[in-house]
Scaffold this active site. Structure first.
Site, PDB file in Angstrom:
ATOM      1  N   HIS A  69       8.436 -24.529 -16.483  1.00 56.15           N
ATOM      2  CA  HIS A  69       9.154 -23.320 -17.383  1.00 56.15           C
ATOM      3  C   HIS A  69       9.686 -23.891 -18.660  1.00 56.15           C
ATOM      4  CE1 HIS A  69       8.951 -19.705 -14.591  1.00 56.15           C
ATOM      5  NE2 HIS A  69       9.274 -20.813 -13.513  1.00 56.15           N
ATOM      6  N   THR A  70       8.997 -25.136 -18.935  1.00 59.16           N
ATOM      7  CA  THR A  70       9.290 -25.635 -20.294  1.00 59.16           C
ATOM      8  C   THR A  70       7.922 -25.306 -21.209  1.00 59.16           C
ATOM      9  OG1 THR A  70       8.185 -27.572 -19.350  1.00 59.16           O
ATOM     10  CG2 THR A  70      10.434 -27.768 -19.502  1.00 59.16           C
ATOM     11  N   ASP A  71       6.952 -24.920 -20.813  1.00 59.59           N
ATOM     12  CA  ASP A  71       5.730 -24.770 -21.822  1.00 59.59           C
ATOM     13  C   ASP A  71       6.143 -23.697 -22.811  1.00 59.59           C
ATOM     14  OD1 ASP A  71       5.770 -22.813 -19.689  1.00 59.59           O
ATOM     15  OD2 ASP A  71       3.401 -23.016 -19.655  1.00 59.59           O
ATOM     16  N   GLY A  77      -6.062 -19.852  -5.728  1.00 62.04           N
ATOM     17  CA  GLY A  77      -4.825 -19.108  -5.679  1.00 62.04           C
ATOM     18  C   GLY A  77      -3.563 -19.619  -5.269  1.00 62.04           C
ATOM     19  N   ALA A  78      -3.657 -21.172  -4.928  1.00 66.28           N
ATOM     20  CA  ALA A  78      -2.559 -21.989  -4.304  1.00 66.28           C
ATOM     21  C   ALA A  78      -1.684 -22.577  -5.263  1.00 66.28           C
ATOM     22  CB  ALA A  78      -3.193 -22.963  -3.275  1.00 66.28           C
ATOM     23  N   GLY A  79      -2.202 -22.275  -6.585  1.00 67.19           N
ATOM     24  CA  GLY A  79      -1.114 -23.085  -7.684  1.00 67.19           C
ATOM     25  C   GLY A  79      -1.848 -24.329  -8.058  1.00 67.19           C
ATOM     26  N   SER A  85      -4.674 -24.667  -9.900  1.00 69.38           N
ATOM     27  CA  SER A  85      -5.587 -24.293 -10.767  1.00 69.38           C
ATOM     28  C   SER A  85      -7.041 -24.301 -10.730  1.00 69.38           C
ATOM     29  CB  SER A  85      -5.156 -25.029 -12.007  1.00 69.38           C
ATOM     30  OG  SER A  85      -3.817 -24.617 -12.871  1.00 69.38           O
ATOM     31  N   GLU A 130      -9.200 -17.413 -20.506  1.00 73.36           N
ATOM     32  CA  GLU A 130      -8.365 -16.769 -19.281  1.00 73.36           C
ATOM     33  C   GLU A 130      -7.229 -15.633 -19.889  1.00 73.36           C
ATOM     34  OE1 GLU A 130      -7.465 -19.443 -16.302  1.00 73.36           O
ATOM     35  OE2 GLU A 130      -5.581 -18.081 -15.429  1.00 73.36           O
ATOM     36  N   ASP A 133      -2.784 -26.034 -17.691  1.00 73.25           N
ATOM     37  CA  ASP A 133      -3.695 -26.322 -16.660  1.00 73.25           C
ATOM     38  C   ASP A 133      -5.140 -26.577 -17.168  1.00 73.25           C
ATOM     39  OD1 ASP A 133      -1.992 -25.030 -15.380  1.00 73.25           O
ATOM     40  OD2 ASP A 133      -2.536 -23.086 -14.927  1.00 73.25           O
TER      41      ASP A 133
HETATM   42  P1  ADP Z   1      -5.402 -20.899  -8.903  1.00 71.09           P
HETATM   43  O1  ADP Z   1      -5.566 -20.938 -10.306  1.00 71.09           O
HETATM   44  O2  ADP Z   1      -3.774 -21.218  -8.933  1.00 71.09           O
HETATM   45  O3  ADP Z   1      -6.098 -21.487  -8.028  1.00 71.09           O
HETATM   46  P2  ADP Z   1      -5.906 -18.178 -10.008  1.00 71.09           P
HETATM   47  O4  ADP Z   1      -5.556 -16.663  -9.206  1.00 71.09           O
HETATM   48  O5  ADP Z   1      -5.579 -18.254 -11.185  1.00 71.09           O
HETATM   49  O6  ADP Z   1      -5.314 -19.295  -8.957  1.00 71.09           O
HETATM   50  O7  ADP Z   1      -7.397 -18.376  -9.916  1.00 71.09           O
HETATM   51  C1  ADP Z   1      -8.134 -18.061  -8.598  1.00 71.09           C
HETATM   52  C2  ADP Z   1      -9.454 -17.303  -9.048  1.00 71.09           C
HETATM   53  O8  ADP Z   1     -10.346 -18.139  -9.648  1.00 71.09           O
HETATM   54  C3  ADP Z   1      -9.963 -16.813  -7.760  1.00 71.09           C
HETATM   55  O9  ADP Z   1      -9.658 -15.455  -7.260  1.00 71.09           O
HETATM   56  C4  ADP Z   1     -11.525 -16.696  -8.225  1.00 71.09           C
HETATM   57  O10 ADP Z   1     -11.765 -15.319  -9.026  1.00 71.09           O
HETATM   58  C5  ADP Z   1     -11.764 -17.809  -9.125  1.00 71.09           C
HETATM   59  N1  ADP Z   1     -12.264 -18.927  -8.427  1.00 71.09           N
HETATM   60  C6  ADP Z   1     -11.666 -20.152  -8.205  1.00 71.09           C
HETATM   61  N2  ADP Z   1     -12.419 -21.125  -7.571  1.00 71.09           N
HETATM   62  C7  ADP Z   1     -13.386 -20.353  -7.341  1.00 71.09           C
HETATM   63  C8  ADP Z   1     -14.554 -20.915  -6.345  1.00 71.09           C
HETATM   64  N3  ADP Z   1     -14.627 -22.000  -5.943  1.00 71.09           N
HETATM   65  N4  ADP Z   1     -15.557 -19.744  -6.348  1.00 71.09           N
HETATM   66  C9  ADP Z   1     -15.539 -18.770  -6.809  1.00 71.09           C
HETATM   67  N5  ADP Z   1     -14.475 -18.257  -7.593  1.00 71.09           N
HETATM   68  C10 ADP Z   1     -13.393 -19.193  -7.859  1.00 71.09           C
HETATM   69 MG    MG Z   2      -4.989 -20.166 -12.227  1.00 76.28          MG
END
Ligand code: ADP
Ligand code: MG
Length: 393
Positions: A35-37, A121-123, A125, A159, A171
């Site tokens: 939360h610094t960015d 979606g686990a954070g 990136s 993005e 990221d």
């Molecule tokens: P994070 O960046 O934390 O992993 P985000 O929600 O920002 O989570 O991004 C995840 C999204 O990026 C996925 O829902 C998908 O649309 C896309 N994505 C990431 N990796 C893949 C992959 N290996 N194949 C297809 N889509 C991907």
């Molecule tokens: Mg992301």
């Protein structure tokens, strides 16, 4: 890892009868600086050994042919008609093409088959990795002659504008610019950056995924941003040179914010302390003192939980589980908060047992099993294999 590359290569040759250029684009962790960015402060990310691999080639026509192996989905379009569509994953790729075109660069038709081992979606990136991998690959295929920082900005804008997620630049910066055994000290105000060695001999990064989805994250995120801004406004009444919390000191907060608004005070104090912690933590790393650095990660978690109030019971539980463990050098929640992963620096030999015990306790207390990822620092986006122009037969 090699099986991912082999699989892409095989699928690529079957579909397009040629051998692709193969790009590796890693995920990232952020060791400290949360939360610094958006307060113009510092962050300290590193690229990791989990990545998306993209097989790519230029086409003679204007077509875009994409295959997301992990989702078992494909997409066909045209570079002359970059549009939103309801296959969400395509937006990260088309968004990059869109940005390149807006920069006046000529991108021809291309093929891209990709797959990886960054959890989605686990954070970690995965989204930035995908954007950065595509930007890097297109730069190679069409000899765009962009430097890496320029590609970082293009990936971030993709993005922001095409996917519609207001992420900062960390990221993409980490995925593109990472170096093995180094963390990147990034100044979010100037984008100046430097590499700090991180002595991780015998230590790995363990991520416990709370498996809580960040339902509060975006509304609370906006509130935090407003509270930081309110703090700045209060300080500016006396110190107009303070533009953001980056410029503020603890003394200014005590003098001008503390009695005015105790909640805003706690939020701002966390940010001011976190920036200082990061700079002191970099000193620790330069001395090779990962143990002292790790203690600062625990302090960050404490601040995020009690003062910034962006943690949740599950994340706090995961930190309490490892606090005081002799083989856990440091740990904190990572990312915006209200869910996602904790990041832990753990002595290698203790990792299997730690995973067992934390998982067991978490399951007993929360009724769900945390996902666990073990990572090391690794280089940023790179070419794994140059394209062989001769068609494979
Ligand atoms: P994070 O960046 O934390 O992993 P985000 O929600 O920002 O989570 O991004 C995840 C999204 O990026 C996925 O829902 C998908 O649309 C896309 N994505 C990431 N990796 C893949 C992959 N290996 N194949 C297809 N889509 C991907
Ligand atoms: Mg992301």
């Amino acid at each position: 890892m090699h099986s991912i590359i082999n699989n892409i290569q095989q699928k690529f040759e079957e579909k397009f009868q040629e051998r692709p250029l193969i790009i590796r684009a890693p995920g990232r962790v952020n060791l400290i600086g949360e939360h610094t960015d958006y307060n113009d402060g510092f962050v300290l990310p590193a690229a990791i050994n989990k990545a998306i691999y993209l097989g790519m080639s230029a086409r003679q026509d204007d077509r875009i042919e994409l295959v997301a192996v992990d989702l078992n989905e494909s997409y066909t379009g045209s570079v002359n008609n970059i549009e939103q569509n309801n296959q969400h994953w395509t937006l990260y790729i088309l968004g990059v093409v869109d940005q390149l075109q807006k920069a006046g660069l000529k991108v021809g038709g291309f093929n891209c088959i990709f797959s990886g081992d960054i959890p989605l979606g686990a954070g970690l990136s995965s989204s930035a990795a995908l954007e950065c991998g595509v930007a890097f690959g297109l730069n190679e295929l069409f000899s765009l002659e962009l430097d890496k920082v320029h590609m970082v900005k293009i990936a971030q804008c993709a993005e922001n504008e095409f996917v519609g997620v207001q992420c900062g630049i960390m990221d993409q910066f980490a995925s593109m610019m990472g170096k093995k055994n180094f963390v990147i000290q990034l100044d979010c105000r100037s984008l100046d950056y430097s590499y700090n060695p991180i002595e991780m001999e015998g230590v790995d990064i363990v991520l416990f995924d709370s498996c809580v989805s960040h339902s509060l994250a975006s509304s609370e995120y906006n509130t935090r941003r407003q509270q930081c801004e309110q703090g700045v406004q209060l300080i500016r009444q006396k110190y107009p040179e303070v533009k953001t919390l980056r410029d503020a000191t603890q003394e200014m907060l005590d003098e001008l914010v503390k009695d005015q608004d105790p909640v805003v005070y706690r939020r701002c104090r966390y940010v001011v302390q976190e920036n200082r912690r990061l700079l002191e933590g970099c000193e620790d790393l330069r001395r090779g003192d990962v143990a002292s650095f790790g203690q600062k990660m625990f302090a960050t978690h404490d601040g995020l939980s009690k003062n910034y109030e962006v943690s949740c019971p599950e994340l706090d539980f995961l930190i309490d589980c490892v606090k005081g463990h002799p083989d856990v050098l440091g740990a904190r929640m990572m990312g915006g908060g209200f869910g996602g992963c904790t990041i832990n620096l753990v002595r290698k030999e203790a990792i299997p047992e730690l995973i067992r015990s934390v998982s067991q306790k978490y399951e007993a207390a929360m009724g769900k099993t945390p996902k666990v990822y073990v990572a090391e620092t690794e280089a940023g986006v790179s070419v794994v294999q140059q394209q062989e122009t001769a068609a494979a037969d």
